[in-house]
Design a protein around this motif. Structure first.
Motif, PDB file in Angstrom:
ATOM      1  N   MET A   1       0.833  -1.186   0.000  1.00 14.79           N
ATOM      2  CA  MET A   1       0.000   0.000   0.000  1.00 14.79           C
ATOM      3  C   MET A   1       0.873   1.242   0.000  1.00 14.79           C
ATOM      4  N   SER A   2       0.389   2.240  -0.682  1.00 17.40           N
ATOM      5  CA  SER A   2       1.136   3.493  -0.699  1.00 17.40           C
ATOM      6  C   SER A   2       0.299   4.592  -0.044  1.00 17.40           C
ATOM      7  N   ARG A   3       0.968   5.493   0.597  1.00 18.75           N
ATOM      8  CA  ARG A   3       0.299   6.614   1.247  1.00 18.75           C
ATOM      9  C   ARG A   3       0.565   7.862   0.441  1.00 18.75           C
ATOM     10  N   SER A   4      -0.461   8.656   0.295  1.00 19.21           N
ATOM     11  CA  SER A   4      -0.323   9.914  -0.432  1.00 19.21           C
ATOM     12  C   SER A   4       0.266  10.963   0.496  1.00 19.21           C
ATOM     13  N   GLU A   5       1.200  11.707  -0.038  1.00 18.27           N
ATOM     14  CA  GLU A   5       1.761  12.824   0.712  1.00 18.27           C
ATOM     15  C   GLU A   5       0.785  13.995   0.632  1.00 18.27           C
ATOM     16  N   ILE A   6       0.679  14.727   1.693  1.00 20.82           N
ATOM     17  CA  ILE A   6      -0.194  15.900   1.704  1.00 20.82           C
ATOM     18  C   ILE A   6       0.519  17.012   0.930  1.00 20.82           C
ATOM     19  N   PRO A   7      -0.151  17.577  -0.085  1.00 25.46           N
ATOM     20  CA  PRO A   7       0.475  18.638  -0.882  1.00 25.46           C
ATOM     21  C   PRO A   7       0.860  19.835  -0.019  1.00 25.46           C
ATOM     22  N   PRO A   8       1.966  20.501  -0.370  1.00 21.46           N
ATOM     23  CA  PRO A   8       2.437  21.640   0.423  1.00 21.46           C
ATOM     24  C   PRO A   8       1.391  22.741   0.620  1.00 21.46           C
ATOM     25  N   ALA A   9       0.559  22.995  -0.387  1.00 20.92           N
ATOM     26  CA  ALA A   9      -0.464  24.039  -0.246  1.00 20.92           C
ATOM     27  C   ALA A   9      -1.447  23.684   0.864  1.00 20.92           C
ATOM     28  N   LEU A  10      -1.757  22.399   1.025  1.00 20.52           N
ATOM     29  CA  LEU A  10      -2.679  21.983   2.079  1.00 20.52           C
ATOM     30  C   LEU A  10      -2.000  21.957   3.442  1.00 20.52           C
ATOM     31  N   VAL A  11      -0.721  21.637   3.467  1.00 18.97           N
ATOM     32  CA  VAL A  11       0.029  21.689   4.730  1.00 18.97           C
ATOM     33  C   VAL A  11       0.035  23.121   5.246  1.00 18.97           C
ATOM     34  N   LYS A  12       0.300  24.058   4.339  1.00 16.36           N
ATOM     35  CA  LYS A  12       0.326  25.474   4.714  1.00 16.36           C
ATOM     36  C   LYS A  12      -1.047  25.939   5.184  1.00 16.36           C
ATOM     37  N   ALA A  13      -2.100  25.498   4.491  1.00 12.74           N
ATOM     38  CA  ALA A  13      -3.463  25.871   4.875  1.00 12.74           C
ATOM     39  C   ALA A  13      -3.812  25.303   6.241  1.00 12.74           C
ATOM     40  N   SER A  14      -3.343  24.103   6.533  1.00 10.26           N
ATOM     41  CA  SER A  14      -3.618  23.468   7.825  1.00 10.26           C
ATOM     42  C   SER A  14      -2.953  24.212   8.969  1.00 10.26           C
ATOM     43  N   GLN A  15      -1.787  24.763   8.718  1.00  9.01           N
ATOM     44  CA  GLN A  15      -1.031  25.437   9.761  1.00  9.01           C
ATOM     45  C   GLN A  15      -1.636  26.780  10.154  1.00  9.01           C
ATOM     46  N   ASP A  16      -2.218  27.498   9.177  1.00  8.12           N
ATOM     47  CA  ASP A  16      -2.785  28.813   9.463  1.00  8.12           C
ATOM     48  C   ASP A  16      -3.846  29.149   8.411  1.00  8.12           C
ATOM     49  N   PRO A  17      -5.045  28.562   8.533  1.00 10.39           N
ATOM     50  CA  PRO A  17      -6.052  28.756   7.480  1.00 10.39           C
ATOM     51  C   PRO A  17      -6.543  30.199   7.325  1.00 10.39           C
ATOM     52  N   TYR A  18      -6.415  31.004   8.360  1.00  7.23           N
ATOM     53  CA  TYR A  18      -6.944  32.366   8.296  1.00  7.23           C
ATOM     54  C   TYR A  18      -5.861  33.425   8.428  1.00  7.23           C
ATOM     55  N   GLY A  19      -4.642  33.064   8.139  1.00  9.44           N
ATOM     56  CA  GLY A  19      -3.540  34.020   8.213  1.00  9.44           C
ATOM     57  C   GLY A  19      -3.364  34.775   6.908  1.00  9.44           C
ATOM     58  N   LEU A  20      -2.821  35.971   7.023  1.00  8.85           N
ATOM     59  CA  LEU A  20      -2.570  36.803   5.843  1.00  8.85           C
ATOM     60  C   LEU A  20      -1.095  37.152   5.690  1.00  8.85           C
TER      61      LEU A  20
END
Length: 117
Positions: A1-20
């Motif tokens: 089985m292979s695991r999908s890596e979380i794309p960098p754009a989603l990692v960044k969104a997860s860290q601060d979804p409402y940051g500017l």
């Protein structure tokens, strides 16, 4: 089985979804939205009609049923192998991406940026 890596754009969104941070101009906002659109697919558009392919949905449901019948204790196997937690982590990142995209769209509109997204 292979695991999908979380794309960098989603990692960044997860860290601060409402940051500017780093998003001062309309062009930077549009670029951030473009990055999310590449990962999440197109955003909802006004006046777009949703068309469901019922045959495809039936085939998909049938396929899942067959797979689940061939693999007894599939849920337990997914937990033990780490597939289920990885899916939950990916789904949380996707949810954060949707939240961020909506937030950025609102900021873009509030700043009267052109063209409209």
């Amino acid at each position: 089985m292979s695991r999908s890596e979380i794309p960098p754009a989603l990692v960044k969104a997860s860290q601060d979804p409402y940051g500017l941070t780093g998003l001062r101009t309309c062009r930077q906002l549009a670029s951030a939205m473009k990055d999310l659109n590449q990962v999440l697919g197109p955003d909802f558009q006004r006046d777009t009609k949703y068309r469901e392919n019922r045959m495809a949905k039936l085939a998909q449901a049938g396929g899942k049923t067959v797979v689940n019948s061939f693999i007894p204790f599939r849920g337990l196997v997914r937990e033990v192998t780490g597939a289920a937690p990885a899916d939950r982590k990916m789904n949380a990142a996707i949810d954060a991406g949707y939240a961020r995209r909506g937030f950025l769209r609102g900021v873009h509109a509030t700043r009267n940026c052109r063209p409209r997204l």
